[in-house]
Design a protein around this motif. Sequence first.
Motif, mmCIF file in Angstrom:
data_model
loop_
_atom_site.group_PDB
_atom_site.id
_atom_site.type_symbol
_atom_site.label_atom_id
_atom_site.label_comp_id
_atom_site.label_asym_id
_atom_site.label_seq_id
_atom_site.Cartn_x
_atom_site.Cartn_y
_atom_site.Cartn_z
ATOM 1 N N ASP A 1 -4.556 2.710 2.142
ATOM 2 C CA ASP A 1 -5.675 2.181 2.923
ATOM 3 C C ASP A 1 -5.188 1.914 4.335
ATOM 4 O O ASP A 1 -4.131 1.311 4.521
ATOM 5 N N ARG B 1 -5.487 -3.611 2.620
ATOM 6 C CA ARG B 1 -4.298 -3.134 1.894
ATOM 7 C C ARG B 1 -3.494 -4.305 1.340
ATOM 8 O O ARG B 1 -3.062 -4.282 0.176
ATOM 9 N N THR C 1 2.559 0.839 -1.308
ATOM 10 C CA THR C 1 1.425 0.989 -0.389
ATOM 11 C C THR C 1 1.737 1.991 0.724
ATOM 12 O O THR C 1 2.908 2.214 1.071
ATOM 13 N N GLU D 1 -0.275 3.401 4.604
ATOM 14 C CA GLU D 1 -1.402 3.202 5.519
ATOM 15 C C GLU D 1 -2.007 4.503 5.989
ATOM 16 O O GLU D 1 -2.974 4.501 6.739
ATOM 17 N N ASP E 1 -8.300 4.927 -0.080
ATOM 18 C CA ASP E 1 -9.433 4.646 0.813
ATOM 19 C C ASP E 1 -10.024 5.972 1.264
ATOM 20 O O ASP E 1 -9.296 6.916 1.585
#
Length: 868
Positions: A749, A755, A771, A773, A793
């Motif tokens: 995300d 996030r 994670t 980005e 996302d």
Amino acid sequence: MGFPNHRCTGRRRQGLREHVFAPMTSSPVPPVADPLSFLSDGGEMGARMRAFDWSATPLGPPERWPQALKTVVGLLLSTTFPMFVAWGPELRFLYNDGYIDVLDGKHPDALGGRFEEVWSELWRDVGPIAARAMNGESSYYENLPLTMTRQGSPQQTWFTFSYSPIRDENGAVAGMFCTCVDTTQMVLAQRERVNEAERLRRLFDQAPGFMAVLRGPEHIFELTNSSYQQLVGHRDLVGKPVREALPEVEGQGFFELLDEVYRSGKAYAGRSMLIALQREPGAPSETRLIDFVFAPILDAEGRTTGIFAEGHDATERHVAEQALRESEQRFRLIADSAPIPMWVTKLDRTRGFVNEAYAQFLGVPYDAALHFDWRARIHPEDVDRVVSESVAGEAERRPFELEARYRRADGAWRWLRSISQPRWGPDGEHVGFIGVATDITEAKEAEAALREVNETLEKRVTERTADLSTALNRLQAEVGERLKAEEALRQAQKMEAVGQLTGGIAHDFNNLLTPIMGGLELIATKIEDPRLKRIAEGALESSRRGAKLTSQLLAFSRIQRISMAPVAVNQVIANMLTLLGHTIGGAVAIRTDLDPEAGYALCDSNQLENAILNLAINARDAMPGGGTLTVSTRLDTLDKGPDHGAGAFVRVRVADTGHGMAPEVLARATEPFYSTKEVGKGTGLGLAQVYGIARQSGGTLRIGSRPGEGTQVDILLPAVAPADESLAPRAETQQRHGTGRRARILLVDDDPDVRTFLAESLRGLDHEVRTAESGAEALAILDHWIPEIALIDYAMPNMHGADLAAAARARLPDLPIVFVTGYAETELLEAALGPGAPVLRKPFSIEALALAVEDNLAPAPTAGRAKG
């Protein structure tokens, strides 16, 4: 022989008398002194004194004046410095040429007059001083204020003067002598300098920027203003060296800059430099951003004697600029997501901004698109008309539309309709225009086809003159259908353009609400304090209402993924009656006429409830004095129309007995943001949203209204068979709360707040989370780590969520993927993962997050472990 004048005759006669009575002697006789020689000088006043009839005054003829008076009068007549003598008990007035300007209009009548009468307006001030002089006491006054008559009116003056006693041959005080200087102009000039200095001091202190004056090589504070004190925390600085006054600044480079400016005599300007200051005693240092100038102060020889420091605290400006940059980035992301060209112009008609669709249409890079001459792409037959209409529209500073053919990058000619809206600055000044363009080529082709139909109809009418009446009737019917089709096409295009914009805005709101709702949900479940728990639950409920609003915007934009299913329309209305009663109040009576044959309609039940509630609220507002609201259902059969297919439809009608709508209002009723209500009473999205709900379901909307006769709105929804209840999810399935196994999850995300919230929530559910980005970062993780499920996302820059999903599936074909998004672009998702792609729509609860992971995890592997 006669004598030339009386005075000479007198002297000669006196000389004769002296000669007659003088004793005979052999030595020569000395000349006799002139008794009026003391009046021989003095210019105008010497002449006036000689001509004055002194015998009419107590002083008598000048030749008999006491020697002391003669001496002092001779003295004052010999100089131009302002002087006067007041003699005798009556203080008779004698003065020189220098004193004439002091007397102003009192000259020459003041000569020989009484002091008290000459200066009657000053006697209260100078009379006591004169009395002291007559008592033998000298006085001296500097800049004494006196109000004297000048040019016929009282004026404030200032004088420096002395009164001295004059003693006769016996030592007694017989008069007084005065020397004086009119210092009025000097005093006024000095006061002006003081006032100017005070004005400059106030300006210095009130200056919006901080200022300080430092003296000497040690930079001792000589002066600071209020802004400087506010910057450093209101300290006692004056008289202290800068290193002693601001010890925490040591090591930050500012003292060294001061030393260099003092040494070199060259000014230094700094911009957005960090400085750490301890603004409160004992408090930690606070970092500020400052713009400043250190300017040397030079003496007459050009030597540096000090430094003038001036500047501004730029911290808030920097924060505002950062917020503006972030806002511009969000705006660009939204604008670049729009499929239609958008632009912003300045007052000089140059482009200040264009979106990606604009550059793609022209087929040039973004920077080149900003300066591209759009007139070069207009069809030669349209260019003169479009340029003229554009100039006229901009001159009027009102919204205007243009239609013309433009050559696309691939060489194809496309019809575009552009809408330009004026932009206004914060103070209401006109700053340019913002515009959007939509491709209306298909609409123009439809118009051409309609024209062809018209031509065919005209030909048929000409050929069939025998059946003219029938042909005319058919022609009118077809023309009416054409007009309806044109209007429907126009409304569809308008709704489509605004829907795309509202969808993008709702997406950003959903991103903001996701961590807010999740965080409030965790707080509400963890805290024990009842009051704080109520506050958290209240905030959570408010955020849910915000989510409801974004859901309505997405429904209006028709890109919201909704649950289409057979809905028992009569049952939905029956369940809403209590809610409708509370909403519209007791002044409006509610009636229902529900047809049992209405059956089931294909729609989303929540969206249907929203539509009926919106229509009921509109009806209530149309009946301020009370009335009747009727909700009815029917089963209708419709032929294919311009905005719906043919078949059976369930008609839901909401009718009121209100004031109705005029034809011009009715024609615009479904336009977004169009409202006849007062400012703050409505958004203008109600009927537009109901229209969007009906169209999403494959139906349409019909409105009938006349002034004074009320309004009826029909929602037409496709009729369907009831659902197979055996396929409904079991109740126990709905109550799960993340009780499955621990899984490896890849979370992608671009929004850091979302996030962080998702990662912490998943780790709280005992999952292992990594994670990323961006899509590129996520693919790099997949090169050395294999997740069991990916949460992606959908709307991300550079690499779209669907593109990332396709690239991830290319590496891991069986990888379960759940899209986490503020709105679900169904066609693109299905193109990436096929029909039924799992979507977790923002905002959502932690329970929904847990269920999304658990429902989409692949069965646990029986052997082998993933690498990484």
